[in-house]
Every structure is written in C-alpha cells, then in structure tokens.
Design an enzyme around this catalytic site. Structure first.
Site, PDB file in Angstrom:
ATOM      1  N   ARG A 101       0.836  -1.206   0.000  1.00  0.00           N
ATOM      2  CA  ARG A 101       0.000   0.000   0.000  1.00  0.00           C
ATOM      3  C   ARG A 101       0.864   1.246   0.000  1.00  0.00           C
ATOM      4  NH1 ARG A 101      -4.399  -1.741   4.378  1.00  0.00           N
ATOM      5  NH2 ARG A 101      -2.485  -1.833   5.583  1.00  0.00           N
ATOM      6  N   LYS A 109     -14.979 -11.917   5.391  1.00  0.00           N
ATOM      7  CA  LYS A 109     -14.326 -13.045   4.731  1.00  0.00           C
ATOM      8  C   LYS A 109     -15.338 -13.907   3.991  1.00  0.00           C
ATOM      9  CE  LYS A 109      -9.861 -12.846   5.356  1.00  0.00           C
ATOM     10  NZ  LYS A 109      -8.972 -12.730   4.179  1.00  0.00           N
ATOM     11  N   ALA A 161      -4.028 -10.265   0.497  1.00  0.00           N
ATOM     12  CA  ALA A 161      -4.135  -8.925   1.083  1.00  0.00           C
ATOM     13  C   ALA A 161      -5.570  -8.682   1.535  1.00  0.00           C
ATOM     14  CB  ALA A 161      -3.736  -7.879   0.053  1.00  0.00           C
TER      15      ALA A 161
END
Length: 344
Positions: free
Chosen positions: A35, A161, A85
């Site tokens: 990032r 998730k 990620a």
C-alpha cells in the site's frame, strides 16, 4: 513452469511473506504489492529472517485494495496470483460496512486485473471464518461444503471473509472468462514469526507466555504458516484444485487450556507464566457485560467446538501438514528468539 512470475498481494502480510519464501524456494519469480512503497526494505528484512535474499527475483508494485490504480501493472505478465491482502478498517470499532465493502471490492479489483492480464489461476487466501461461524453446534468436523451462516452472532471480520469469498466465486462464474480460482481457508495460523508483524493468532501465544490470568473455554483449529504456504503452491498448480476450496487445519482442534499445556510441557522455564487454569464462562460473560472489548469478542465462541478436517487437501493435493503442537511451539520459539515477549 518454474521461473514463472507470480503476484502475491499484500507483501507485508504474515501468510504472504511465507508464500513468497515458498515460491522463491521453488524457483519462481515474485512480484508483491504494498500500500505504501516505503516498506520494501522491511519486507526484504523479514524474508532474510526466513532465509531468503532474492535480489531482483522479487519486485514491488504500489497498489491499494481501495483504489483501481496499480493493479493492472501488478498483474501484468504474471502466470498466477496469490491474493491474501485484506483491507484493515480504521478505528477499533469499525462498522460492518468498513470491513465488508473494501474486502469485496478489493477481491473484484484483483480478479479483474488477473483476468485482463491473462493470469491462469488465482489462489484466494480466505479463512475458516468463511466456513465455521454462525452454525448450531456441530457433531461432525467442518468441511469445505460448509459456509458461515450470516447472523447477528458472526463478527464483522468473519462476515467480510464470507461475503468476499462468495463474491469471488460469483465473479469467476459470471465474469471470469476462463480465469481459474482456488481458495485456501486456514484455521488459526501459527508457525515462525519473521518479525514483530505476525498473525493475529500468534498474539494468543504471546499473551500466554506473558501471563494472562487464565484460559477462556475457547476452541480452535491450528495450522503452521509454512504448511499454509505449501497448500497455496499446490492449489496454484495442481489441476485438481481448479474451482475448489481447501480447509487448512492440522489434526484436531484444541481448547486454549490444551495449548497452554503444550507450551508448559515443551518450553520449560520460558513458559513459567503460562496459565494453567480455565476461566469459567460466567466470568468471561460478566467481564464482557462490564464493557471489556476483548472478552466481548470471545463470548460467541465460549464452549463451541471448532473442529474441522483437511481430508480434502490431503487426498486431492497430497498436502501433509506438521502437527498443531509443532506449529504452536515454532511460533513460541520464534517470539522468544526475536525478543518479542515482554519480561522474557
């Protein structure tokens, strides 16, 4: 084919770094995303602890899951992608939307970039949290046919998730245009830390070694990060892994009291502060009701068996994980070796 270029997203991540180590050891070239570009030296330092100094066989691209910029460049020329990620919401009490929307949209960004770059297969690092939450008590181990039942008892991270993995499978079905997908769903990830930035699960070992008051009656599966990386590699190249998800657990799930017993039995004086007593559920619930956020997070898991099976990965991919005990001790020894235990 060895020497292929593989994209590993989120190069500062614990699982990602072990995936990079495993890929390099097998002869692949690796590109990873950050990032913020200033963390390249940190990632290389962690990999050096893991035994790798890859030089120009490892390259870096700046890309953020919340932004389209950089993902096309990241995927260009890659044969495979390992996508682990995960966006981190701001603040300790982030809303569900802060967890879910970036996770889902981040997956779409990576999958679109992979598809448009002609990548063969993406291996998605999902989680047991997309499998084993929100269910009534189970009499059998969880397996890959199970999906988390989204209800009020499922915390935001596990919801993110679940929804992001489902969205990835939907994308492959409707927009994938031949892109292949496999998913790896690890239980609590142990094994050797490479530095101060390690898995959330290893914090439990740190807390035990530093002397938490007792063990809540919480159950979890465990798996070594090196075996999670190995499963990613197998899922990346084995034809049998196309369109499949794979739970990653070593043996049976363990209660926290059993984890404490392993540490005390194997580490001697270094485990002198590890608790021996189990904290009654009523005490945890009282602490949660009094506003303790750590205890509040435990309440949905009290007394719930989280056993699962990796029979599918073992049968289809020839995966052979080291024992949960070995992975727990490897995590503890690495924390001690790196000087990350207060008062040790």
């Amino acid at each position: 084919m060895r020497d292929d270029l593989v994209l590993v997203t989120g190069g500062t991540g614990f699982i990602a770094q072990h995936c990079i180590l495993a890929l390099l050891a097998q002869g692949y070239r690796v590109r990873t995303t950050l990032r913020t570009p200033g963390r390249e030296a940190e990632v290389r330092a962690y990999l050096k602890v893991g035994g790798a100094e890859p030089g120009d066989r490892l390259s870096f691209v700046t890309a953020d899951l919340s932004d389209d910029a950089g993902w096309g460049e990241a995927a260009e020329g890659c044969a495979y992608v390992m996508h682990g990620a995960s966006p981190t919401p701001s603040g300790d009490y982030a809303s569900e939307e802060e967890w879910i929307i970036p996770a889902v949209e981040g997956n779409f960004r990576v999958l679109r970039a992979a598809r448009d770059a002609g990548v063969k297969r993406v291996v998605l690092t999902s989680a047991f949290g997309a499998v084993g939450m929100g269910h009534k008590p189970m009499t059998r181990p969880f397996d890959e046919t199970d999906w988390t039942e989204l209800n009020d008892k499922v915390p935001p991270y596990q919801k993110s998730k679940t929804l992001s993995e489902r969205a990835a499978w939907d994308f492959i079905a409707t927009e994938g245009r031949g892109l292949e997908l496999a998913a790896v769903n690890p239980t609590a990830v142990m094994g050797p830390a490479l530095g101060a930035d390690y898995s959330h699960s290893i914090r439990l070992i740190k807390q035990m070694l530093e002397g938490i008051p007792g063990c809540p009656k919480v159950n979890s599966g465990f798996v070594d990060v090196r075996d999670v990386a190995d499963l990613h590699l197998r899922a990346m190249t084995d034809p049998a892994a196309k369109g499949q998800r794979f739970l990653a657990i070593a043996g049976q799930s363990l209660w926290m009291r059993e984890v404490a017993a392993i540490l005390r039995a194997r580490l001697g004086d270094a485990a002198a502060k590890v608790p021996t007593k189990e904290i009654p559920n009523t005490v945890v619930r009282l602490g949660a009701a009094a506003g303790n956020p750590a205890l509040k997070a435990l309440v949905p898991f009290l007394g719930v068996t989280m056993n699962a099976t990796s029979e599918k990965a073992i049968r289809l991919l020839g995966w052979s994980p080291r024992s949960a005990e070995e992975s727990i001790i490897a995590a503890a020894e690495s924390l001690l070796r790196l000087g990350l235990i207060d008062g040790a």
